[in-house]
Design an enzyme around this catalytic site. Sequence first.
Site, mmCIF file in Angstrom:
data_model
loop_
_atom_site.group_PDB
_atom_site.id
_atom_site.type_symbol
_atom_site.label_atom_id
_atom_site.label_comp_id
_atom_site.label_asym_id
_atom_site.label_seq_id
_atom_site.Cartn_x
_atom_site.Cartn_y
_atom_site.Cartn_z
ATOM 1 N N HIS A 1 0.873 -1.176 0.000
ATOM 2 C CA HIS A 1 0.000 0.000 0.000
ATOM 3 C C HIS A 1 0.915 1.233 0.000
ATOM 4 O O HIS A 1 2.019 1.173 0.550
ATOM 5 C CB HIS A 1 -0.833 -0.047 1.289
ATOM 6 N N ASP B 1 3.593 -4.551 8.048
ATOM 7 C CA ASP B 1 2.372 -3.751 7.930
ATOM 8 C C ASP B 1 1.188 -4.703 8.100
ATOM 9 O O ASP B 1 0.848 -5.447 7.180
ATOM 10 C CB ASP B 1 2.354 -3.061 6.559
ATOM 11 N N GLN C 1 -3.996 -4.997 7.102
ATOM 12 C CA GLN C 1 -5.015 -5.928 6.598
ATOM 13 C C GLN C 1 -5.069 -7.228 7.393
ATOM 14 O O GLN C 1 -6.124 -7.855 7.465
ATOM 15 C CB GLN C 1 -4.764 -6.243 5.111
ATOM 16 N N LYS D 1 -10.030 -0.733 10.805
ATOM 17 C CA LYS D 1 -10.230 -1.930 9.972
ATOM 18 C C LYS D 1 -10.489 -3.152 10.849
ATOM 19 O O LYS D 1 -10.706 -4.250 10.358
ATOM 20 C CB LYS D 1 -8.997 -2.195 9.098
ATOM 21 N N CYS E 1 -4.672 2.563 -3.673
ATOM 22 C CA CYS E 1 -3.433 3.085 -3.059
ATOM 23 C C CYS E 1 -2.299 2.084 -3.238
ATOM 24 O O CYS E 1 -1.505 1.852 -2.298
ATOM 25 C CB CYS E 1 -3.633 3.406 -1.576
HETATM 26 N N1 7TS Z 1 -1.381 -0.733 4.779
HETATM 27 C C1 7TS Z 1 -2.284 -1.496 4.142
HETATM 28 C C2 7TS Z 1 -1.896 -2.877 3.689
HETATM 29 C C3 7TS Z 1 -3.564 -1.000 3.910
HETATM 30 O O1 7TS Z 1 -4.451 -1.777 3.272
HETATM 31 C C4 7TS Z 1 -3.887 0.309 4.353
HETATM 32 C C5 7TS Z 1 -5.229 0.917 4.074
HETATM 33 C C6 7TS Z 1 -2.912 1.037 5.043
HETATM 34 C C7 7TS Z 1 -1.668 0.489 5.227
HETATM 35 C C8 7TS Z 1 -3.175 2.396 5.586
HETATM 36 O O2 7TS Z 1 -4.077 2.341 6.656
HETATM 37 P P1 7TS Z 1 -4.615 3.678 7.322
HETATM 38 O O3 7TS Z 1 -5.651 3.211 8.290
HETATM 39 O O4 7TS Z 1 -3.465 4.342 7.978
HETATM 40 O O5 7TS Z 1 -5.206 4.509 6.212
HETATM 41 N N2 7TS Z 1 -5.935 0.325 3.019
HETATM 42 C C9 7TS Z 1 -7.095 0.795 2.472
HETATM 43 C C10 7TS Z 1 -7.731 0.130 1.441
HETATM 44 O O6 7TS Z 1 -7.366 -0.924 0.933
HETATM 45 N N3 7TS Z 1 -8.849 0.822 1.114
HETATM 46 O O7 7TS Z 1 -8.906 1.913 1.876
HETATM 47 C C11 7TS Z 1 -7.829 1.917 2.734
#
Ligand code: 7TS
Length: 412
Positions: free
Chosen positions: A127, A204, A207, A230, A368
């Site tokens: 991501h 990371d 997910q 999430k 992303c």
């Molecule tokens: N890493 C991964 C693998 C992700 O899927 C996401 C967000 C992030 C980092 C960032 O997370 P945040 O909470 O700091 O924004 N992924 C997604 C997605 O797949 N659709 O919307 C956000």
Amino acid sequence: MSAKPFDPRALRTDFPALGRVFSDGRRLVYLDNAATTQKPRAVLEATRRYYEESAGNVHRAVHRLAAEATGLYEEARQKIATFIGAPSPKTVVFTHGATEGINIVAHGWARKFLQPGDAVLVTAMEHHSNFIPWQQAAQARGAKLLLAPVLDDGTLDREAFRKLLTPEVKLVALTHASNVLGTINPAAELIREAHAAGACVLLDAAQSAPHLPLDVTALDVDFLVFSGHKLLGPTGIGVLFAKPELLDAMDPLLTGGEMISRVWDDHATWAEPPQKFEAGTPHIAGAIGLGAAVDYLAGIGHAALRQHEQQLTDYALEKLGALPGLKIFGRAPERLGVVSFAVEGLHPHDIAQFCDRDGIAIRAGHMCAQPLLRRLGVPAVSRASFHLYNDTDDVDALAESLLGARKYFHAT
Ligand code: 7TS
């Protein structure tokens, strides 16, 4: 005592938003869980209770509300430490999400310790949140950013990964699971290989944490990040785990109140971790809500959750995969309930919009993950992603809607 059978329909009643019926009479079919999940009543009530009863600031005043707030906040930290198998709550830093956690490490560790000629190794399935901070830190330090490729089935090219693990690599920043392909990377093996090559590892878990058991001690991982929203928890709260010696060595990203030990006119010293990385008033209600989310997931049990999600994902891959003109991206054997797809002749955004007409929430776009989509040869995909409250009816509704979209767009 026998375990309760897993019943997504019954669990749905714990989530007020899932009872939503729109003004056009459609009921919500929520299939955008990789972006953010819905929240159970236990999380909503824990945050509301804080605001209604215990809304003091943390770590500063002696009055009752402040003491209660501090107790609840630190209790949440302990719950998270247990949830991820951390050796101590002191290794758990509250952040506003996975993105901030990665930036704390990129700023406080990579920019401090990387030397010109060093390298950071990421994968081609990251991501942007686990890509841009390393690109920036590498550029700032005259270091290289290396990308381990992805094979056609959506798994990591292990051979290439091993070859790229040269002595110059000081950090491997790796997603535990892909938000596009659903692929679960074999974290324990990759961490072992990275350590053998002399590199630290950041995992990371944005997910994976919502779906898989995590044990930072067994994994021997150096840094791990995830987001609360999430994982059935509130937005604006997340977690950075790091080994104690790394937290000691790192510089804080944010400075100011509550992260100091002593302040003089011309210099200052820092508080012990985790306070060193939590400048200012934190998201107290968010941390408490995340603690409640972790309790809720523990009540469900990881084994039951995983079995349900695997069965549902198998069903979705078969059902969606059989639709005319539909192509699924990623066929890794170890995967999460994330299914990205394209339908011949239809734009991913049109698909998502058509599904929304039917009350079905899916995501469309580059997810992303532009470096990955470039390799997949598409500018955008549509994506359905599951959590514990989804069932085969939701997949059937999506399949029906996709058939409708094909008819609609081909007819007009
Ligand atoms: N890493 C991964 C693998 C992700 O899927 C996401 C967000 C992030 C980092 C960032 O997370 P945040 O909470 O700091 O924004 N992924 C997604 C997605 O797949 N659709 O919307 C956000």
